[in-house]
Design a protein around this motif. Structure first.
Motif, PDB file in Angstrom:
ATOM      1  N   GLU A  88       0.815  -1.204   0.000  1.00  0.00           N
ATOM      2  CA  GLU A  88       0.000   0.000   0.000  1.00  0.00           C
ATOM      3  C   GLU A  88       0.851   1.258   0.000  1.00  0.00           C
ATOM      4  OE1 GLU A  88      -2.734  -0.419   3.267  1.00  0.00           O
ATOM      5  OE2 GLU A  88      -3.908  -1.892   2.204  1.00  0.00           O
ATOM      6  N   ALA A  89       2.074   1.146   0.474  1.00  0.00           N
ATOM      7  CA  ALA A  89       2.965   2.303   0.546  1.00  0.00           C
ATOM      8  C   ALA A  89       3.776   2.484  -0.733  1.00  0.00           C
ATOM      9  CB  ALA A  89       3.903   2.168   1.740  1.00  0.00           C
ATOM     10  N   ASP A  90       3.468   1.722  -1.769  1.00  0.00           N
ATOM     11  CA  ASP A  90       4.123   1.852  -3.075  1.00  0.00           C
ATOM     12  C   ASP A  90       5.597   1.444  -3.028  1.00  0.00           C
ATOM     13  OD1 ASP A  90       3.834   2.331  -5.789  1.00  0.00           O
ATOM     14  OD2 ASP A  90       4.357   4.444  -5.639  1.00  0.00           O
ATOM     15  N   ALA A  91       5.921   0.492  -2.151  1.00  0.00           N
ATOM     16  CA  ALA A  91       7.316   0.084  -1.960  1.00  0.00           C
ATOM     17  C   ALA A  91       7.844  -0.815  -3.071  1.00  0.00           C
ATOM     18  CB  ALA A  91       7.463  -0.631  -0.622  1.00  0.00           C
ATOM     19  N   GLU A 128      -3.139   8.382  -1.844  1.00  0.00           N
ATOM     20  CA  GLU A 128      -2.789   7.063  -1.297  1.00  0.00           C
ATOM     21  C   GLU A 128      -1.532   7.149  -0.435  1.00  0.00           C
ATOM     22  OE1 GLU A 128      -4.458   4.135  -1.445  1.00  0.00           O
ATOM     23  OE2 GLU A 128      -6.066   5.141  -2.529  1.00  0.00           O
ATOM     24  N   ASP A 129      -0.543   7.933  -0.867  1.00  0.00           N
ATOM     25  CA  ASP A 129       0.661   8.128  -0.059  1.00  0.00           C
ATOM     26  C   ASP A 129       0.298   8.709   1.307  1.00  0.00           C
ATOM     27  OD1 ASP A 129       2.282   7.218  -2.122  1.00  0.00           O
ATOM     28  OD2 ASP A 129       3.006   9.208  -2.693  1.00  0.00           O
ATOM     29  N   TYR A 130      -0.542   9.747   1.305  1.00  0.00           N
ATOM     30  CA  TYR A 130      -0.916  10.388   2.561  1.00  0.00           C
ATOM     31  C   TYR A 130      -1.708   9.436   3.449  1.00  0.00           C
ATOM     32  CZ  TYR A 130       0.820  15.135   2.167  1.00  0.00           C
ATOM     33  OH  TYR A 130       1.646  16.239   2.130  1.00  0.00           O
ATOM     34  N   GLN A 131      -2.605   8.644   2.853  1.00  0.00           N
ATOM     35  CA  GLN A 131      -3.398   7.719   3.662  1.00  0.00           C
ATOM     36  C   GLN A 131      -2.537   6.616   4.256  1.00  0.00           C
ATOM     37  OE1 GLN A 131      -6.542   6.611   0.933  1.00  0.00           O
ATOM     38  NE2 GLN A 131      -7.835   8.275   1.625  1.00  0.00           N
ATOM     39  N   THR A 132      -1.502   6.194   3.539  1.00  0.00           N
ATOM     40  CA  THR A 132      -0.658   5.099   4.008  1.00  0.00           C
ATOM     41  C   THR A 132       0.496   5.587   4.864  1.00  0.00           C
ATOM     42  OG1 THR A 132      -1.156   3.951   1.936  1.00  0.00           O
ATOM     43  CG2 THR A 132       0.627   3.076   3.235  1.00  0.00           C
ATOM     44  N   LEU A 133       1.171   6.646   4.420  1.00  0.00           N
ATOM     45  CA  LEU A 133       2.394   7.092   5.070  1.00  0.00           C
ATOM     46  C   LEU A 133       2.260   8.388   5.859  1.00  0.00           C
ATOM     47  CD1 LEU A 133       4.681   6.524   1.960  1.00  0.00           C
ATOM     48  CD2 LEU A 133       4.520   5.040   3.964  1.00  0.00           C
ATOM     49  N   GLY A 134       1.227   9.177   5.545  1.00  0.00           N
ATOM     50  CA  GLY A 134       1.088  10.483   6.185  1.00  0.00           C
ATOM     51  C   GLY A 134       1.874  11.572   5.492  1.00  0.00           C
ATOM     52  N   SER A 165       3.938  12.488   1.280  1.00  0.00           N
ATOM     53  CA  SER A 165       4.214  12.062  -0.086  1.00  0.00           C
ATOM     54  C   SER A 165       5.456  12.784  -0.587  1.00  0.00           C
ATOM     55  CB  SER A 165       3.050  12.381  -1.021  1.00  0.00           C
ATOM     56  OG  SER A 165       3.360  11.969  -2.336  1.00  0.00           O
ATOM     57  N   LEU A 166       6.269  12.075  -1.346  1.00  0.00           N
ATOM     58  CA  LEU A 166       7.432  12.696  -1.970  1.00  0.00           C
ATOM     59  C   LEU A 166       7.113  13.132  -3.401  1.00  0.00           C
ATOM     60  CD1 LEU A 166      10.211  10.265  -0.701  1.00  0.00           C
ATOM     61  CD2 LEU A 166       9.504  12.455   0.262  1.00  0.00           C
ATOM     62  N   ARG A 167       5.902  12.875  -3.856  1.00  0.00           N
ATOM     63  CA  ARG A 167       5.503  13.184  -5.233  1.00  0.00           C
ATOM     64  C   ARG A 167       5.124  14.664  -5.405  1.00  0.00           C
ATOM     65  NH1 ARG A 167       4.195   7.942  -7.386  1.00  0.00           N
ATOM     66  NH2 ARG A 167       3.927   6.511  -5.656  1.00  0.00           N
ATOM     67  N   ALA A 168       4.112  15.097  -4.675  1.00  0.00           N
ATOM     68  CA  ALA A 168       3.611  16.473  -4.790  1.00  0.00           C
ATOM     69  C   ALA A 168       2.758  16.751  -3.562  1.00  0.00           C
ATOM     70  CB  ALA A 168       2.772  16.637  -6.061  1.00  0.00           C
ATOM     71  N   HIS A 169       2.383  17.991  -3.376  1.00  0.00           N
ATOM     72  CA  HIS A 169       1.488  18.336  -2.267  1.00  0.00           C
ATOM     73  C   HIS A 169       0.053  18.189  -2.758  1.00  0.00           C
ATOM     74  CE1 HIS A 169      -0.456  20.540   0.938  1.00  0.00           C
ATOM     75  NE2 HIS A 169       0.667  20.399   1.635  1.00  0.00           N
ATOM     76  N   PRO A 170      -0.839  17.615  -1.961  1.00  0.00           N
ATOM     77  CA  PRO A 170      -2.226  17.416  -2.410  1.00  0.00           C
ATOM     78  C   PRO A 170      -2.911  18.693  -2.878  1.00  0.00           C
ATOM     79  CG  PRO A 170      -1.858  16.284  -0.331  1.00  0.00           C
ATOM     80  CD  PRO A 170      -0.613  17.073  -0.620  1.00  0.00           C
ATOM     81  N   VAL A 171      -2.621  19.807  -2.247  1.00  0.00           N
ATOM     82  CA  VAL A 171      -3.296  21.055  -2.606  1.00  0.00           C
ATOM     83  C   VAL A 171      -2.857  21.553  -3.986  1.00  0.00           C
ATOM     84  CG1 VAL A 171      -3.735  23.453  -1.895  1.00  0.00           C
ATOM     85  CG2 VAL A 171      -3.636  21.645  -0.172  1.00  0.00           C
ATOM     86  N   SER A 172      -1.668  21.162  -4.434  1.00  0.00           N
ATOM     87  CA  SER A 172      -1.189  21.627  -5.743  1.00  0.00           C
ATOM     88  C   SER A 172      -2.118  21.186  -6.877  1.00  0.00           C
ATOM     89  CB  SER A 172       0.238  21.135  -6.005  1.00  0.00           C
ATOM     90  OG  SER A 172       0.276  19.723  -6.145  1.00  0.00           O
ATOM     91  N   LYS A 208      -8.709  35.203   1.395  1.00  0.00           N
ATOM     92  CA  LYS A 208      -9.092  33.800   1.577  1.00  0.00           C
ATOM     93  C   LYS A 208      -7.882  32.942   1.221  1.00  0.00           C
ATOM     94  CE  LYS A 208     -12.496  34.366  -1.343  1.00  0.00           C
ATOM     95  NZ  LYS A 208     -13.602  34.132  -2.268  1.00  0.00           N
ATOM     96  N   THR A 209      -7.632  31.933   2.036  1.00  0.00           N
ATOM     97  CA  THR A 209      -6.592  30.956   1.740  1.00  0.00           C
ATOM     98  C   THR A 209      -7.107  29.581   2.168  1.00  0.00           C
ATOM     99  OG1 THR A 209      -4.221  30.486   1.852  1.00  0.00           O
ATOM    100  CG2 THR A 209      -5.291  31.121   3.910  1.00  0.00           C
ATOM    101  N   ALA A 210      -6.386  28.541   1.783  1.00  0.00           N
ATOM    102  CA  ALA A 210      -6.819  27.179   2.113  1.00  0.00           C
ATOM    103  C   ALA A 210      -5.607  26.278   2.245  1.00  0.00           C
ATOM    104  CB  ALA A 210      -7.744  26.646   1.022  1.00  0.00           C
ATOM    105  N   GLY A 211      -5.783  25.217   3.010  1.00  0.00           N
ATOM    106  CA  GLY A 211      -4.706  24.249   3.162  1.00  0.00           C
ATOM    107  C   GLY A 211      -5.101  23.077   4.027  1.00  0.00           C
ATOM    108  N   LEU A 212      -4.207  22.094   4.075  1.00  0.00           N
ATOM    109  CA  LEU A 212      -4.398  20.928   4.931  1.00  0.00           C
ATOM    110  C   LEU A 212      -4.144  21.339   6.379  1.00  0.00           C
ATOM    111  CD1 LEU A 212      -2.468  18.162   2.968  1.00  0.00           C
ATOM    112  CD2 LEU A 212      -4.891  18.739   2.836  1.00  0.00           C
ATOM    113  N   VAL A 213      -4.932  20.815   7.289  1.00  0.00           N
ATOM    114  CA  VAL A 213      -4.743  21.122   8.707  1.00  0.00           C
ATOM    115  C   VAL A 213      -3.569  20.301   9.230  1.00  0.00           C
ATOM    116  CG1 VAL A 213      -5.775  21.019  11.003  1.00  0.00           C
ATOM    117  CG2 VAL A 213      -7.175  21.664   9.032  1.00  0.00           C
TER     118      VAL A 213
END
Length: 183
Positions: free
Chosen positions: A1-4, A58-64, A66-73, A100-105
């Motif tokens: 699940e962690a894409d290893a 999936e990276d965030y759900q498994t690992l918390g 991601s080295l790929r990109a930020h979800p908000v991007s 107005k701004t937005a982001g992950l808590v």
């Protein structure tokens, strides 16, 4: 699940999970036809590749993380069209500006010494923003503040030297937007 398995076996997350779920030492009881039965290999299955956004979720759900990109991007074009600025832009804004701004808590804090004030740190692909949520605003948006994993905040910039806070006036839970765009 962690894409290893991608680096070592060149298997994408879905293909690796599919292959692993197909492995078994003994036949399943329902299909056990006895010792003379021959197990047949299944035909290869071509799975639809995951989108970049889905991979990040999936990276965030498994690992918390991601080295790929930020979800908000992945949401930035839509956020920009709604007049929502980046956390970096909010942090660089002049004192007193409404925006107005937005982001992950990242963090929610409500210290006992703060007389009901909640402090929230949110993050987007450009950095972090520190929110101050007064008690009356907190009570008005209680559910959103406590359960949202991605928040939109409308507020006023408060700048004192290098310290910048955004005093929240209105909050909205954008968590469903995150999941919807990732697929």
């Amino acid at each position: 699940e962690a894409d290893a398995f991608r680096p070592s076996l060149k298997l994408a997350r879905r293909e690796a999970l599919w292959t692993i779920k197909g492995l078994r030492d003994a036949p399943l009881p329902l299909f056990d036809l006895g010792e003379d039965a021959v197990e047949r290999d299944e035909a290869p299955v071509a799975l639809k590749p995951m989108t970049d956004g889905r991979e990040v979720v999936e990276d965030y759900q498994t690992l918390g993380l991601s080295l790929r990109a930020h979800p908000v991007s992945f949401l930035r074009p839509e956020l920009k069209s709604r007049g929502i600025v980046t956390c970096a832009d909010a942090g660089g804004s002049r004192d007193g500006r409404s925006l107005k701004t937005a982001g992950l808590v990242l963090v929610r804090q409500r210290p006992g010494s703060a007389k009901g004030v909640m402090f929230i740190t949110i993050e987007d692909e450009t950095g972090v923003a520190n929110l101050v949520v007064w008690e009356s605003t907190f009570e008005m948006y209680r559910r959103t503040v406590l359960t949202g994993s991605m928040l939109k905040v409308q507020g006023r910039v408060q700048r004192e030297g290098e310290v910048v806070h955004l005093i929240a006036h209105k909050l909205e839970d954008l968590s469903p937007m995150q999941i919807g765009r990732a697929s």
